[in-house]
Design a protein around this motif. Structure first.
Motif, short mmCIF file in Angstrom:
data_model
loop_
_atom_site.label_atom_id
_atom_site.label_comp_id
_atom_site.label_asym_id
_atom_site.label_seq_id
_atom_site.Cartn_x
_atom_site.Cartn_y
_atom_site.Cartn_z
N UNK A 40 -1.21 19.32 46.68
CA UNK A 40 -1.47 19.95 47.97
C UNK A 40 -0.29 20.76 48.48
N UNK A 41 0.86 20.66 47.85
CA UNK A 41 2.07 21.29 48.38
C UNK A 41 1.97 22.80 48.46
N UNK A 42 1.22 23.43 47.56
CA UNK A 42 1.05 24.88 47.63
C UNK A 42 0.36 25.31 48.91
N UNK A 43 -0.44 24.42 49.46
CA UNK A 43 -1.15 24.74 50.69
C UNK A 43 -0.23 24.65 51.90
N UNK A 44 0.94 24.02 51.74
CA UNK A 44 1.86 23.86 52.86
C UNK A 44 2.67 25.12 53.16
N UNK A 45 2.84 25.99 52.18
CA UNK A 45 3.70 27.16 52.39
C UNK A 45 3.18 28.07 53.50
N UNK A 47 1.54 27.15 56.06
CA UNK A 47 1.78 26.40 57.30
C UNK A 47 3.25 26.54 57.69
N UNK A 48 4.13 26.53 56.69
CA UNK A 48 5.56 26.69 56.97
C UNK A 48 5.87 28.03 57.61
N UNK A 49 5.12 29.04 57.25
CA UNK A 49 5.35 30.36 57.84
C UNK A 49 5.13 30.32 59.35
N UNK A 50 4.15 29.50 59.79
CA UNK A 50 3.88 29.38 61.22
C UNK A 50 4.78 28.35 61.89
N UNK A 51 5.10 27.26 61.16
CA UNK A 51 5.89 26.18 61.73
C UNK A 51 7.06 25.84 60.80
N UNK A 52 8.15 26.59 60.88
CA UNK A 52 9.25 26.36 59.95
C UNK A 52 9.94 25.01 60.14
N UNK A 53 9.79 24.39 61.28
CA UNK A 53 10.40 23.07 61.49
C UNK A 53 9.84 22.03 60.54
N UNK A 89 10.91 31.79 54.34
CA UNK A 89 10.62 33.13 53.82
C UNK A 89 10.80 33.17 52.30
N UNK A 90 11.84 32.51 51.82
CA UNK A 90 12.08 32.47 50.37
C UNK A 90 10.98 31.68 49.67
N UNK A 91 10.60 30.53 50.24
CA UNK A 91 9.54 29.72 49.63
C UNK A 91 8.19 30.45 49.67
N UNK A 92 7.95 31.23 50.69
CA UNK A 92 6.70 31.99 50.76
C UNK A 92 6.65 33.04 49.65
N UNK A 95 4.84 32.17 46.28
CA UNK A 95 3.40 32.36 46.13
C UNK A 95 3.06 33.73 45.55
N UNK A 96 3.82 34.74 45.91
CA UNK A 96 3.50 36.09 45.45
C UNK A 96 4.24 36.47 44.17
N UNK A 97 5.49 36.03 44.02
CA UNK A 97 6.30 36.47 42.88
C UNK A 97 6.46 35.42 41.80
N UNK A 98 6.20 34.17 42.11
CA UNK A 98 6.37 33.11 41.12
C UNK A 98 7.72 32.44 41.26
#
Length: 174
Positions: A40-45, A47-53, A89-92, A95-98
């Motif tokens: 499920x961790x891929x689905x968290x990224x 969410x992190x963009x909206x809530x970085x805390x 931002x780096x973790x997001x 998803x796009x670059x691998x």
């Protein structure tokens, strides 16, 4: 603590081989909750963009050992005020670059002595291949009948005429 190789293996077992959570947990000797958390961790990224805390306090990321340069970047960003947002931002970008591309970009940024997300994202954008240009066929109705000829004397004459008009206007305005 999970390492990246284990996380990759869990994802491969699930996505490529189509195994279920129980079977993966049994084969790897992990708890089902751990396997579920990784899947499920891929689905968290997003969410992190909206809530970085969530990255700072985040349960899904507590036990993760990020790969080499990503972990070093995270450690360096931890000391800055907006380090959590930059790490998100780096973790997001993963998803796009691998993961491999982001880790290589982080390594290059660290090699240059910089650890900002802007630099890492800039490196990633420079490494992407530009899209190939679309070739456009020109309709026959738009082809030129007479090829253009470069005649510098013609342009010089235009400039002289314009100066004559300018001088005549100047004399009239006086």
């Amino acid at each position: 603590m999970l390492i990246v190789a284990t996380i990759g293996r869990i994802r491969r077992e699930s996505l490529v081989k189509g195994k279920g959570i129980r079977e993966i947990a049994r084969d790897l000797g992990l708890s089902r909750n751990t396997v579920r958390k990784v899947l499920r961790s891929g689905a968290y990224v997003p969410v992190l963009a909206r809530k970085p805390g969530a990255l700072r306090n985040g349960a899904p990321f507590k036990d993760w050992a990020l790969p080499g340069s990503l972990g070093r970047i995270q450690a360096k960003l931890a000391s800055s005020a907006d380090g959590v947002r930059q790490m998100v931002d780096i973790l997001a970008a993963v998803l796009t670059d691998g993961l491999a591309a982001v880790e290589a970009a982080c390594a290059e940024a660290l090699h240059n002595g910089v650890h900002s997300s802007d630099v890492v994202l800039n490196i990633l954008s420079r490494r992407r291949e530009p899209p190939s240009p679309i070739s456009i066929l020109t309709p026959t109705a738009l082809t030129l009948r007479h090829a253009p000829v470069a005649d510098c004397g013609r342009y010089a004459a235009c400039g002289e005429r314009s100066m004559e008009r300018h001088e005549s206007w100047r004399s009239w305005a006086r």
